[in-house]
Design a protein around this motif. Sequence first.
Motif, PDB file in Angstrom:
ATOM      1  N   MET A 117      27.041  -2.063   6.204  1.00 54.03           N
ATOM      2  CA  MET A 117      25.746  -1.479   5.825  1.00 54.03           C
ATOM      3  C   MET A 117      24.628  -2.520   5.941  1.00 54.03           C
ATOM      4  SD  MET A 117      26.480   0.984   2.585  1.00 54.03           S
ATOM      5  CE  MET A 117      27.594   2.360   2.665  1.00 54.03           C
ATOM      6  N   ILE A 118      24.918  -3.715   5.505  1.00 59.12           N
ATOM      7  CA  ILE A 118      23.928  -4.804   5.596  1.00 59.12           C
ATOM      8  C   ILE A 118      23.626  -5.128   7.055  1.00 59.12           C
ATOM      9  CG2 ILE A 118      23.540  -7.263   5.134  1.00 59.12           C
ATOM     10  CD1 ILE A 118      25.265  -6.800   2.534  1.00 59.12           C
ATOM     11  N   GLU A 119      24.664  -5.274   7.860  1.00 54.84           N
ATOM     12  CA  GLU A 119      24.480  -5.609   9.271  1.00 54.84           C
ATOM     13  C   GLU A 119      23.782  -4.482  10.030  1.00 54.84           C
ATOM     14  OE1 GLU A 119      24.834  -8.404  10.954  1.00 54.84           O
ATOM     15  OE2 GLU A 119      25.378  -9.377   9.084  1.00 54.84           O
ATOM     16  N   LEU A 120      24.107  -3.246   9.681  1.00 51.63           N
ATOM     17  CA  LEU A 120      23.456  -2.107  10.326  1.00 51.63           C
ATOM     18  C   LEU A 120      21.953  -2.145  10.077  1.00 51.63           C
ATOM     19  CD1 LEU A 120      23.838   0.540  11.918  1.00 51.63           C
ATOM     20  CD2 LEU A 120      23.993   1.698   9.698  1.00 51.63           C
ATOM     21  N   LYS A 121      21.579  -2.414   8.843  1.00 50.49           N
ATOM     22  CA  LYS A 121      20.156  -2.510   8.514  1.00 50.49           C
ATOM     23  C   LYS A 121      19.495  -3.647   9.309  1.00 50.49           C
ATOM     24  CE  LYS A 121      16.951  -2.932   4.674  1.00 50.49           C
ATOM     25  NZ  LYS A 121      16.788  -3.206   3.239  1.00 50.49           N
ATOM     26  N   ASN A 122      20.202  -4.755   9.435  1.00 54.82           N
ATOM     27  CA  ASN A 122      19.655  -5.898  10.179  1.00 54.82           C
ATOM     28  C   ASN A 122      19.426  -5.565  11.654  1.00 54.82           C
ATOM     29  OD1 ASN A 122      19.538  -7.570   7.938  1.00 54.82           O
ATOM     30  ND2 ASN A 122      21.545  -8.466   8.325  1.00 54.82           N
ATOM     31  N   LYS A 164      30.369  -3.855  17.904  1.00 51.47           N
ATOM     32  CA  LYS A 164      31.015  -4.633  18.967  1.00 51.47           C
ATOM     33  C   LYS A 164      30.076  -4.835  20.158  1.00 51.47           C
ATOM     34  CE  LYS A 164      35.327  -4.593  21.582  1.00 51.47           C
ATOM     35  NZ  LYS A 164      36.535  -3.807  21.863  1.00 51.47           N
ATOM     36  N   GLN A 165      29.219  -3.840  20.423  1.00 51.80           N
ATOM     37  CA  GLN A 165      28.250  -3.963  21.520  1.00 51.80           C
ATOM     38  C   GLN A 165      27.313  -5.151  21.321  1.00 51.80           C
ATOM     39  OE1 GLN A 165      26.075  -0.302  21.908  1.00 51.80           O
ATOM     40  NE2 GLN A 165      27.938   0.918  22.145  1.00 51.80           N
ATOM     41  N   PHE A 166      27.114  -5.550  20.055  1.00 51.02           N
ATOM     42  CA  PHE A 166      26.223  -6.661  19.727  1.00 51.02           C
ATOM     43  C   PHE A 166      26.998  -7.932  19.373  1.00 51.02           C
ATOM     44  CE2 PHE A 166      23.969  -2.716  18.708  1.00 51.02           C
ATOM     45  CZ  PHE A 166      22.862  -2.871  19.518  1.00 51.02           C
ATOM     46  N   GLY A 167      28.306  -7.900  19.602  1.00 48.10           N
ATOM     47  CA  GLY A 167      29.123  -9.068  19.303  1.00 48.10           C
ATOM     48  C   GLY A 167      29.364  -9.266  17.821  1.00 48.10           C
ATOM     49  N   ILE A 168      29.287  -8.197  17.050  1.00 42.71           N
ATOM     50  CA  ILE A 168      29.478  -8.272  15.607  1.00 42.71           C
ATOM     51  C   ILE A 168      30.854  -7.699  15.270  1.00 42.71           C
ATOM     52  CG2 ILE A 168      28.655  -7.505  13.349  1.00 42.71           C
ATOM     53  CD1 ILE A 168      25.858  -7.184  14.668  1.00 42.71           C
ATOM     54  N   ILE A 191      18.595  -0.915  17.664  1.00 44.90           N
ATOM     55  CA  ILE A 191      19.041   0.476  17.732  1.00 44.90           C
ATOM     56  C   ILE A 191      17.901   1.382  17.290  1.00 44.90           C
ATOM     57  CG2 ILE A 191      21.509   0.024  17.435  1.00 44.90           C
ATOM     58  CD1 ILE A 191      21.202   0.753  14.461  1.00 44.90           C
ATOM     59  N   ASP A 192      17.950   2.629  17.723  1.00 43.32           N
ATOM     60  CA  ASP A 192      16.895   3.565  17.329  1.00 43.32           C
ATOM     61  C   ASP A 192      17.180   4.164  15.952  1.00 43.32           C
ATOM     62  OD1 ASP A 192      18.775   5.635  17.643  1.00 43.32           O
ATOM     63  OD2 ASP A 192      18.077   6.109  19.661  1.00 43.32           O
ATOM     64  N   ARG A 193      16.188   4.860  15.430  1.00 38.81           N
ATOM     65  CA  ARG A 193      16.263   5.408  14.078  1.00 38.81           C
ATOM     66  C   ARG A 193      17.392   6.424  13.935  1.00 38.81           C
ATOM     67  NH1 ARG A 193      13.920   9.527  10.820  1.00 38.81           N
ATOM     68  NH2 ARG A 193      13.425   8.747   8.739  1.00 38.81           N
ATOM     69  N   ASP A 194      17.569   7.284  14.917  1.00 40.37           N
ATOM     70  CA  ASP A 194      18.626   8.296  14.845  1.00 40.37           C
ATOM     71  C   ASP A 194      20.016   7.658  14.783  1.00 40.37           C
ATOM     72  OD1 ASP A 194      16.816  10.372  14.830  1.00 40.37           O
ATOM     73  OD2 ASP A 194      16.927  10.693  17.008  1.00 40.37           O
ATOM     74  N   THR A 195      20.236   6.647  15.594  1.00 39.34           N
ATOM     75  CA  THR A 195      21.511   5.940  15.585  1.00 39.34           C
ATOM     76  C   THR A 195      21.740   5.281  14.234  1.00 39.34           C
ATOM     77  OG1 THR A 195      21.351   5.544  17.965  1.00 39.34           O
ATOM     78  CG2 THR A 195      22.891   4.146  16.727  1.00 39.34           C
ATOM     79  N   TYR A 196      20.697   4.645  13.728  1.00 40.88           N
ATOM     80  CA  TYR A 196      20.776   3.990  12.419  1.00 40.88           C
ATOM     81  C   TYR A 196      21.137   4.989  11.329  1.00 40.88           C
ATOM     82  CZ  TYR A 196      19.138   1.998   8.017  1.00 40.88           C
ATOM     83  OH  TYR A 196      19.044   1.591   6.704  1.00 40.88           O
ATOM     84  N   LEU A 197      20.427   6.101  11.268  1.00 41.59           N
ATOM     85  CA  LEU A 197      20.666   7.087  10.214  1.00 41.59           C
ATOM     86  C   LEU A 197      22.054   7.706  10.323  1.00 41.59           C
ATOM     87  CD1 LEU A 197      17.186   8.850  10.059  1.00 41.59           C
ATOM     88  CD2 LEU A 197      18.134   7.177   8.447  1.00 41.59           C
ATOM     89  N   HIS A 198      22.482   7.964  11.530  1.00 39.74           N
ATOM     90  CA  HIS A 198      23.806   8.552  11.728  1.00 39.74           C
ATOM     91  C   HIS A 198      24.906   7.569  11.309  1.00 39.74           C
ATOM     92  CE1 HIS A 198      26.378  11.680  13.310  1.00 39.74           C
ATOM     93  NE2 HIS A 198      27.101  10.738  13.897  1.00 39.74           N
ATOM     94  N   ALA A 199      24.783   6.334  11.741  1.00 37.53           N
ATOM     95  CA  ALA A 199      25.772   5.312  11.379  1.00 37.53           C
ATOM     96  C   ALA A 199      25.762   5.063   9.875  1.00 37.53           C
ATOM     97  CB  ALA A 199      25.500   4.014  12.137  1.00 37.53           C
ATOM     98  N   ARG A 200      24.584   5.055   9.283  1.00 38.32           N
ATOM     99  CA  ARG A 200      24.482   4.845   7.837  1.00 38.32           C
ATOM    100  C   ARG A 200      25.167   5.969   7.069  1.00 38.32           C
ATOM    101  NH1 ARG A 200      18.900   4.662   4.528  1.00 38.32           N
ATOM    102  NH2 ARG A 200      19.193   6.891   4.804  1.00 38.32           N
TER     103      ARG A 200
END
Length: 72
Positions: free
Chosen positions: A31-36, A12-16, A43-52
Amino acid sequence: METLYDVQQLFKQFGIYIYVGARIYDIELMMIELKNIYEGHLIDRDTYLHARSILQREHRIEESRATEKGTE
């Protein structure tokens, strides 16, 4: 960030806003959008890995629910 809702708030922070209708498909699209957004350096790597990891956990839960419904 602990739940799928928290991951949705991150998007939501990115309007998605993601809603396909079936929860498992929503998770797969997330998952696809997170990778994008990670590859776009938003986003940083830690945020990405945690969300994934949250999305993977929720996907496993949905798969097990689908399997349970199929065996009833």
